[in-house]
Design a protein around this motif. Structure first.
Motif, mmCIF file in Angstrom:
data_model
loop_
_atom_site.group_PDB
_atom_site.id
_atom_site.type_symbol
_atom_site.label_atom_id
_atom_site.label_comp_id
_atom_site.label_asym_id
_atom_site.label_seq_id
_atom_site.Cartn_x
_atom_site.Cartn_y
_atom_site.Cartn_z
ATOM 1 N N ARG A 78 0.817 -1.220 0.000
ATOM 2 C CA ARG A 78 0.000 0.000 0.000
ATOM 3 C C ARG A 78 0.847 1.266 0.000
ATOM 4 O O ARG A 78 0.456 2.283 -0.552
ATOM 5 C CB ARG A 78 -0.937 -0.009 1.213
ATOM 6 C CG ARG A 78 -2.037 -1.060 1.117
ATOM 7 C CD ARG A 78 -2.985 -0.974 2.298
ATOM 8 N NE ARG A 78 -4.047 -1.956 2.207
ATOM 9 C CZ ARG A 78 -3.969 -3.205 2.651
ATOM 10 N NH1 ARG A 78 -2.835 -3.631 3.202
ATOM 11 N NH2 ARG A 78 -5.001 -4.028 2.539
ATOM 12 N N ASP A 79 2.035 1.198 0.622
ATOM 13 C CA ASP A 79 2.877 2.391 0.672
ATOM 14 C C ASP A 79 4.015 2.342 -0.349
ATOM 15 O O ASP A 79 4.957 3.114 -0.273
ATOM 16 C CB ASP A 79 3.438 2.585 2.081
ATOM 17 C CG ASP A 79 4.331 1.418 2.514
ATOM 18 O OD1 ASP A 79 4.471 0.438 1.744
ATOM 19 O OD2 ASP A 79 4.886 1.481 3.623
ATOM 20 N N GLU A 80 3.901 1.423 -1.324
ATOM 21 C CA GLU A 80 4.890 1.267 -2.397
ATOM 22 C C GLU A 80 6.269 0.862 -1.881
ATOM 23 O O GLU A 80 7.284 1.128 -2.520
ATOM 24 C CB GLU A 80 4.986 2.548 -3.247
ATOM 25 C CG GLU A 80 3.678 2.978 -3.883
ATOM 26 C CD GLU A 80 3.100 1.965 -4.869
ATOM 27 O OE1 GLU A 80 3.810 1.033 -5.239
ATOM 28 O OE2 GLU A 80 1.918 2.110 -5.252
ATOM 29 N N THR A 81 6.317 0.193 -0.735
ATOM 30 C CA THR A 81 7.556 -0.408 -0.261
ATOM 31 C C THR A 81 7.750 -1.744 -0.969
ATOM 32 O O THR A 81 6.812 -2.538 -1.063
ATOM 33 C CB THR A 81 7.500 -0.658 1.259
ATOM 34 O OG1 THR A 81 7.302 0.590 1.919
ATOM 35 C CG2 THR A 81 8.782 -1.308 1.756
ATOM 36 N N PRO A 82 8.934 -2.048 -1.518
ATOM 37 C CA PRO A 82 9.134 -3.323 -2.212
ATOM 38 C C PRO A 82 8.766 -4.518 -1.344
ATOM 39 O O PRO A 82 9.051 -4.540 -0.137
ATOM 40 C CB PRO A 82 10.635 -3.300 -2.524
ATOM 41 C CG PRO A 82 10.968 -1.846 -2.644
ATOM 42 C CD PRO A 82 10.114 -1.171 -1.602
ATOM 43 N N ILE A 83 8.141 -5.516 -1.963
ATOM 44 C CA ILE A 83 7.683 -6.685 -1.222
ATOM 45 C C ILE A 83 8.547 -7.925 -1.471
ATOM 46 O O ILE A 83 8.420 -8.910 -0.760
ATOM 47 C CB ILE A 83 6.217 -7.022 -1.562
ATOM 48 C CG1 ILE A 83 6.060 -7.320 -3.060
ATOM 49 C CG2 ILE A 83 5.296 -5.890 -1.137
ATOM 50 C CD1 ILE A 83 4.677 -7.820 -3.447
ATOM 51 N N LEU A 84 9.418 -7.871 -2.489
ATOM 52 C CA LEU A 84 10.270 -9.023 -2.791
ATOM 53 C C LEU A 84 11.715 -8.569 -2.815
ATOM 54 O O LEU A 84 12.050 -7.560 -3.456
ATOM 55 C CB LEU A 84 9.880 -9.630 -4.146
ATOM 56 C CG LEU A 84 10.572 -10.952 -4.518
ATOM 57 C CD1 LEU A 84 10.179 -12.054 -3.531
ATOM 58 C CD2 LEU A 84 10.206 -11.360 -5.942
ATOM 59 N N HIS A 85 12.578 -9.327 -2.113
ATOM 60 C CA HIS A 85 13.990 -8.968 -1.977
ATOM 61 C C HIS A 85 14.867 -10.124 -2.456
ATOM 62 O O HIS A 85 14.425 -11.275 -2.506
ATOM 63 C CB HIS A 85 14.321 -8.624 -0.525
ATOM 64 C CG HIS A 85 13.557 -7.446 -0.007
ATOM 65 N ND1 HIS A 85 12.220 -7.526 0.360
ATOM 66 C CD2 HIS A 85 13.933 -6.156 0.211
ATOM 67 C CE1 HIS A 85 11.808 -6.339 0.777
ATOM 68 N NE2 HIS A 85 12.824 -5.500 0.702
ATOM 69 N N ALA A 86 16.119 -9.803 -2.780
ATOM 70 C CA ALA A 86 17.036 -10.814 -3.297
ATOM 71 C C ALA A 86 17.226 -11.968 -2.319
ATOM 72 O O ALA A 86 17.412 -13.122 -2.738
ATOM 73 C CB ALA A 86 18.383 -10.169 -3.631
ATOM 74 N N ASP A 87 17.182 -11.699 -1.023
ATOM 75 C CA ASP A 87 17.344 -12.760 -0.034
ATOM 76 C C ASP A 87 16.223 -13.794 -0.105
ATOM 77 O O ASP A 87 16.375 -14.910 0.418
ATOM 78 C CB ASP A 87 17.392 -12.169 1.378
ATOM 79 C CG ASP A 87 18.676 -11.394 1.647
ATOM 80 O OD1 ASP A 87 19.634 -11.546 0.867
ATOM 81 O OD2 ASP A 87 18.715 -10.636 2.633
ATOM 82 N N ASP A 88 15.098 -13.437 -0.723
ATOM 83 C CA ASP A 88 13.970 -14.360 -0.848
ATOM 84 C C ASP A 88 14.131 -15.324 -2.032
ATOM 85 O O ASP A 88 13.346 -16.268 -2.168
ATOM 86 C CB ASP A 88 12.657 -13.586 -1.052
ATOM 87 C CG ASP A 88 12.385 -12.604 0.076
ATOM 88 O OD1 ASP A 88 12.797 -12.885 1.212
ATOM 89 O OD2 ASP A 88 11.761 -11.560 -0.196
ATOM 90 N N LEU A 89 15.126 -15.080 -2.884
ATOM 91 C CA LEU A 89 15.269 -15.826 -4.135
ATOM 92 C C LEU A 89 16.319 -16.914 -4.020
ATOM 93 O O LEU A 89 17.135 -16.923 -3.105
ATOM 94 C CB LEU A 89 15.663 -14.866 -5.266
ATOM 95 C CG LEU A 89 14.825 -13.594 -5.417
ATOM 96 C CD1 LEU A 89 15.330 -12.770 -6.589
ATOM 97 C CD2 LEU A 89 13.344 -13.921 -5.570
ATOM 98 N N HIS A 90 16.291 -17.837 -4.975
ATOM 99 C CA HIS A 90 17.320 -18.869 -5.042
ATOM 100 C C HIS A 90 17.563 -19.234 -6.495
ATOM 101 O O HIS A 90 16.646 -19.152 -7.334
ATOM 102 C CB HIS A 90 16.918 -20.107 -4.229
ATOM 103 C CG HIS A 90 15.605 -20.701 -4.652
ATOM 104 N ND1 HIS A 90 15.493 -21.604 -5.678
ATOM 105 C CD2 HIS A 90 14.348 -20.509 -4.175
ATOM 106 C CE1 HIS A 90 14.216 -21.952 -5.822
ATOM 107 N NE2 HIS A 90 13.501 -21.309 -4.933
ATOM 108 N N PRO A 91 18.783 -19.635 -6.850
ATOM 109 C CA PRO A 91 19.083 -19.976 -8.242
ATOM 110 C C PRO A 91 18.170 -21.084 -8.753
ATOM 111 O O PRO A 91 17.823 -22.016 -8.021
ATOM 112 C CB PRO A 91 20.547 -20.443 -8.173
ATOM 113 C CG PRO A 91 21.098 -19.784 -6.956
ATOM 114 C CD PRO A 91 19.965 -19.743 -5.967
ATOM 115 N N GLY A 92 17.780 -20.961 -10.002
ATOM 116 C CA GLY A 92 16.933 -21.972 -10.623
ATOM 117 C C GLY A 92 15.470 -21.616 -10.669
ATOM 118 O O GLY A 92 14.692 -22.243 -11.383
ATOM 119 N N MET A 93 15.065 -20.585 -9.902
ATOM 120 C CA MET A 93 13.666 -20.192 -9.926
ATOM 121 C C MET A 93 13.434 -19.128 -10.991
ATOM 122 O O MET A 93 14.362 -18.463 -11.448
ATOM 123 C CB MET A 93 13.211 -19.683 -8.558
ATOM 124 C CG MET A 93 13.750 -18.329 -8.160
ATOM 125 S SD MET A 93 13.207 -17.784 -6.494
ATOM 126 C CE MET A 93 11.459 -17.513 -6.742
#
Length: 326
Positions: free
Chosen positions: A199-214
Motif C-alpha cells: 500500500r505504501d509502495e515499499t518493495p515486497i520481494l527482496h534478493a534474499d527471498d530468491l534462489h538460483p533456478g527459480m
C-alpha cells in the motif's frame, strides 16, 4: 466497402468464450513473429485537472486486426476500458469491446507464456505474493498450461491468503498453503509470482527471498511511482525478460529505483519476442519476467475474443455506421 455493421462484445461474453490455453497460444504465435519498434509504440498518457486518459495502439503482425485500447481514470478514480478493432486491410472499424477482463486475461496469459519458456519442464511449485484478481489469474493461467505440484501464498491479510489457498487446493487438487511472509512463499519454489504492490509502495520481494533456478514474475509496478521489487532483485537476476523493454526500463518504478541505486541492468534486459523465438533464456540461472503490458497483447486477445464470439453467436450488432473515407 463492406456494409457490415460493427459489433459490441461485453465482459460477460469475454468470460464465456475465452480460455487460457487458446489465449496463450495466440500470444505465442504473435510473439514468434519478428517485431519492430513501430508495431506497438509507447503508450500515450494525458492528465488534466484530476482526470487522466491512457491510450495503447498496436498493429500485430500476421493478424486480421489492428486496434487501440483507451481507458480513463475519472476524478472519482473510476474507469472503463474500450478496445476497438480495425481491419488491417481496409481500415474499417469492425468491433468495440469492453476491455476490462481482456486486460486481466492478457496480463496473466503473457506471464504464463514467459513461464512456459523459462521454467523447467516438470510439475511446478508456485509461490505467490498477493491474493487479489491478478494473483488468481496468474495461477489459473499457469495451471492451465503446466501441471502444478504445489502452491504457497502470502498476502498481508491472513483471511485473504487462507481463502486463496483453500480455493486453489480445491481447483488444482494439489497442496496449497498460506504462509506468513514473502520469504516463506518463495521458499523452494520453481516460479515466484509477485502480483501485489504494498500500500505504501515499499518493495515486497527482496534478493534474499530468491534462489538460483527459480523464475520470478513481476506485474505490479507499471508506473514510475509504483514499487514491487527491491533493487537487490534487479541486481541479482541474470536475465530480465520484458514484454516492452523500453517502457519497463523507463516507466517501471522498480527499474527506476534500481537505476537510482547505481545498478546497471541494460545488458541483461531483453525482449519477450526474443525469448519466445528461442534466441535467449536457455542459460539463465535466475530469470525475471517483468511486465507492464502491451497493446499487442490487448489486440491479439481481443481478436481471439471476436472470433470466438462470432462463432458462438454471442456478439451484439450495433445500430450504427461510421463514415468511410478513402
Amino acid at each position: 466497402m463492406s456494409s457490415e455493421a460493427p459489433i459490441f462484445i461485453g465482459t460477460e461474453v469475454v468470460e464465456r468464450v475465452l480460455t487460457w490455453k487458446e489465449l496463450v497460444e495466440a500470444l505465442r504465435a504473435a510473439y514468434t513473429l519478428d517485431h519492430d519498434e513501430h508495431i506497438s509504440p509507447p503508450r500515450t498518457f494525458a492528465r488534466g485537472d484530476g482526470a487522466s486518459l491512457r491510450a495503447l495502439v498496436s498493429v500485430p503482425p500476421g493478424k486480421r486486426f489492428m486496434g487501440a485500447k483507451v481507458f480513463g481514470r475519472g476524478r472519482n478514480q473510476g474507469m472503463n476500458y474500450l478496445i476497438s478493432l480495425v481491419e488491417q486491410d481496409t481500415g474499417e472499424i469492425r468491433a468495440l469491446l469492453d476491455g476490462n477482463k481482456i486486460t486481466a486475461y492478457r496480463t496473466a496469459a503473457t506471464s504464463a507464456l514467459a513461464v512456459d519458456c523459462l521454467a523447467p519442464h516438470r510439475p511446478l511449485r508456485l509461490g505467490v505474493l498477493g491474493s487479489g484478481a491478478e494473483a488468481r489469474a496468474h495461477v489459473q493461467a499457469i495451471g492451465a498450461l503446466r501441471k502444478v505440484e504445489s502452491l504457497q501464498v502470502y498476502s498481508p491479510t491472513a483471511a485473504n491468503r487462507e481463502r486463496f489457498a483453500r480455493d486453489f487446493e480445491a481447483s488444482l487438487g494439489v497442496p496449497c498453503r498460506a504462509v506468513s511472509s514473502a520469504a516463506s512463499a518463495m521458499d523452494g519454489v520453481d516460479v515466484g509470482i509477485a502480483a501485489a504492490r504494498s500500500r505504501d509502495e515499499t518493495p515486497i520481494l527482496h534478493a534474499d527471498d530468491l534462489h538460483p533456478g527459480m523464475v520470478v514474475v513481476s506485474v505490479g509496478s507499471t508506473l514510475p511511482q509504483q514499487r514491487e521489487l527491491d533493487a537487490s532483485v534487479i541486481a541479482q537476476c541474470d536475465l530480465i525478460v520484458c514484454d516492452t523493454p523500453d517502457e519497463v526500463v523507463s516507466q517501471s518504478g522498480d527499474m527506476l529505483g534500481a537505476r537510482a541505486k547505481g545498478i546497471e541492468f541494460d545488458a541483461k534486459v531483453l525482449s519477450l519476442n526474443r525469448l519466445v523465438r528461442g534466441e535467449i533464456g536457455k542459460d539463465a540461472k535466475l530469470p525475471l519476467f517483468k511486465s507492464v503490458g502491451s497493446a499487442l497483447q490487448d489486440i491479439v486477445a481481443a481478436e481471439l475474443v471476436y472470433e470466438l464470439a462470432i462463432r458462438e453467436g454471442f456478439a451484439t450488432g450495433l445500430p450504427i455506421s461510421f463514415t468511410y473515407k478513402q
